[in-house]
Write a protein that holds these residues in place. Sequence first.
Motif, PDB file in Angstrom:
ATOM      1  N   ALA A   1       0.928  -1.002   0.006  1.00  0.00           N
ATOM      2  CA  ALA A   1      -0.025   0.183   0.122  1.00  0.00           C
ATOM      3  C   ALA A   1       0.864   1.302   0.064  1.00  0.00           C
ATOM      4  O   ALA A   1       0.561   2.257  -0.618  1.00  0.00           O
ATOM      5  CB  ALA A   1      -0.953   0.175   1.240  1.00  0.00           C
TER       6      ALA A   1
ATOM      7  N   VAL B   1       2.002   1.962  -3.598  1.00  0.00           N
ATOM      8  CA  VAL B   1       0.830   2.638  -4.233  1.00  0.00           C
ATOM      9  C   VAL B   1       0.784   3.945  -3.930  1.00  0.00           C
ATOM     10  O   VAL B   1       0.552   4.875  -4.815  1.00  0.00           O
ATOM     11  CB  VAL B   1      -0.229   1.744  -4.175  1.00  0.00           C
ATOM     12  CG1 VAL B   1      -1.507   2.318  -4.815  1.00  0.00           C
ATOM     13  CG2 VAL B   1      -0.298   0.352  -4.564  1.00  0.00           C
TER      14      VAL B   1
ATOM     15  N   PRO C   1      -5.124   3.954  -0.314  1.00  0.00           N
ATOM     16  CA  PRO C   1      -4.607   2.542  -0.126  1.00  0.00           C
ATOM     17  C   PRO C   1      -4.337   1.975   1.017  1.00  0.00           C
ATOM     18  O   PRO C   1      -4.411   0.959   1.442  1.00  0.00           O
ATOM     19  CB  PRO C   1      -3.308   2.378  -1.328  1.00  0.00           C
ATOM     20  CG  PRO C   1      -2.949   4.031  -1.163  1.00  0.00           C
ATOM     21  CD  PRO C   1      -4.225   4.579  -1.275  1.00  0.00           C
TER      22      PRO C   1
END
Length: 232
Positions: free
Chosen positions: A164, A167, A211
């Motif tokens: 995450a 991202v 995210p």
Amino acid sequence: MDETALGLEARPASASAATGRRDGRVHGTPAPEYGEYAPEGWVNPVLVEQERQAAEDRRRDEAQRQDAVTRRAPDPTRPGPDERAGRRTHGPGSPRGSSAAPTSASTSPYGASRLDFVLTVGLLFVGLWSVFGALSTGTVASVTREYVAGQFGEMSSPAALSSAAVVRVVILAVVFALVAWWSVRRLRARRWTFWVPLVGGVVASALGAVPMLVVVFQDPAVQETIRRVSGG
């Protein structure tokens, strides 16, 4: 003694002398006969006429040049192109000393003013610093895991936070690139731009948190803690 006997022939008198006409005389001096030298003071009438014609041609050429110069000279009573342009710019009701260009445009080559330029550049630098800070995905994942542990307890899959975080870096970089491109265009157009990095920072923070929040709230341990706290 006879002149013929001495070998001398009597030269006939000229027609002008015989008739008494003065057609060949110029300035009172008789024209020379054929074969004679021109007497002192005699002037050829052909040359006189040629000189007179040449003098007239010179005077005519000089008059034409003077007329051409007079035509090209500007009329002081008529307004020039600069004055006509000034009248169109200022208009009949505006003062001559006023300027149509905004004063803020002359104070800075970029942005609406120097203050706008400085604020925009400073905010863009802060955004770039945030992007570089997000590149430490391990640190971001560790800090997030510690925060979630303090609020909801330990996560079942803390390793998902690292993905995450990657991202999140991509999202922040894309948003910063768009904000920087838009800011440069507005600065070149001398428009107010400082608000663009501010709005871009808010959008980047919101999108970058998505995210991380998805990973945290999809974790089974966190969901169990939330149900227990909510009484479910």
